[in-house]
Enzyme design. Sequence first.
Site, short mmCIF file in Angstrom:
data_model
loop_
_atom_site.label_atom_id
_atom_site.label_comp_id
_atom_site.label_asym_id
_atom_site.label_seq_id
_atom_site.Cartn_x
_atom_site.Cartn_y
_atom_site.Cartn_z
N ILE A 116 3.96 -1.13 -4.11
CA ILE A 116 3.92 0.11 -4.90
C ILE A 116 2.67 0.88 -4.48
CG2 ILE A 116 3.87 1.11 -7.22
CD1 ILE A 116 6.49 -0.38 -6.56
N ASP A 160 -5.92 -2.64 -5.81
CA ASP A 160 -5.60 -1.21 -5.67
C ASP A 160 -5.02 -0.72 -6.98
OD1 ASP A 160 -2.37 -1.22 -5.29
OD2 ASP A 160 -3.26 -3.01 -4.45
N MET A 202 4.30 -8.81 -5.95
CA MET A 202 5.59 -9.05 -5.31
C MET A 202 6.11 -10.49 -5.43
SD MET A 202 4.89 -6.67 -1.93
CE MET A 202 6.56 -6.80 -1.29
N GLU A 239 -7.71 -16.78 1.26
CA GLU A 239 -7.81 -17.51 0.00
C GLU A 239 -7.52 -18.99 0.23
OE1 GLU A 239 -4.75 -15.91 -2.41
OE2 GLU A 239 -6.04 -15.65 -4.12
N GLY A 286 -1.66 -4.68 -7.72
CA GLY A 286 -1.99 -3.30 -8.03
C GLY A 286 -2.17 -3.14 -9.53
#
Length: 264
Positions: free
Chosen positions: A186, A231, A207, A20, A86
Amino acid sequence: MTTDLNHTKRIGILAAMPEELKTFLDEMPDEHQVELAGRTFWVGHWHGHVVIAVLSGIGKVAAAVTSSLLINRFHATEIWFTGVAGGLGEEVRVGDVVVADELMQHDLDARPLFPRFEVPGKGVSVLKTDADLANRAVQAAQVVLQVVAHDGESHAGQLCRQDLDALGIGRPAVHRGLIASGDQFIGSAKASQGIRDAMPAVLAVEMEGAAVAQVCHDFGVPFVVIRTISDRADDEAHIDFQRFITAVASPFSHAVVDAMLRSE
Ligand code: SAH
């Protein structure tokens, strides 16, 4: 570091992933690098704006240190965070985008001294992003996804329908709401259900965002967090995380930041 520009807008962009960051630096031909605390800060211009781009580092402490440096040493007047997360909300699918309105730390628990999730000393558990920046991020994300949905290419010319199809991504949507942060990846249905049970409104988990939020609140700096869903935070790892990052998440972040900067 330049100090003569203290009164102009200086946009600190925290990238979660090297891929990125690279797409950002490709837009900043005049950038110079400054090494500090094991991090490389890139100072330059993008669409005429002063931009300081840097890798956030994974986890809340790394992100807090990087954002503090952006504000204190590089005089960032606003902070934009881009990365992946996520999906936890029912409707939040891989390929979708979540722009944070609010952030909280799902692993913060100082009971019995403070209620669960409350930031000690602050009297709140939820920290808000800047409404104007969030509006602009949502608008930019909608425009980019609309272009892609119509088989075209984003302004960046890299995010395309073919890559989305190859990864099984249909029509990505933009969501806006609560993001939860914690120092854990997670990756099980049990863990993600635990977070959903404790905070039903949560759309996505990552996170760093809530740590950036806390630093920005302490310094009174407006900020926004923009996450592409990589995800579903469950037992099924994403089929091809690296491909997703390269083909979808990075060009997407680039296109959104590019559109936001052009609308300044
Ligand atoms: N599976 C990846 C690792 C991603 S590390 C790999 O093999 O490279 C996690 C990073 O992505 C963090 O910066 C975090 O903010 C974000 N993230 C994406 N999905 C997440 C999830 N399910 N839980 C926590 N963080 C997640």
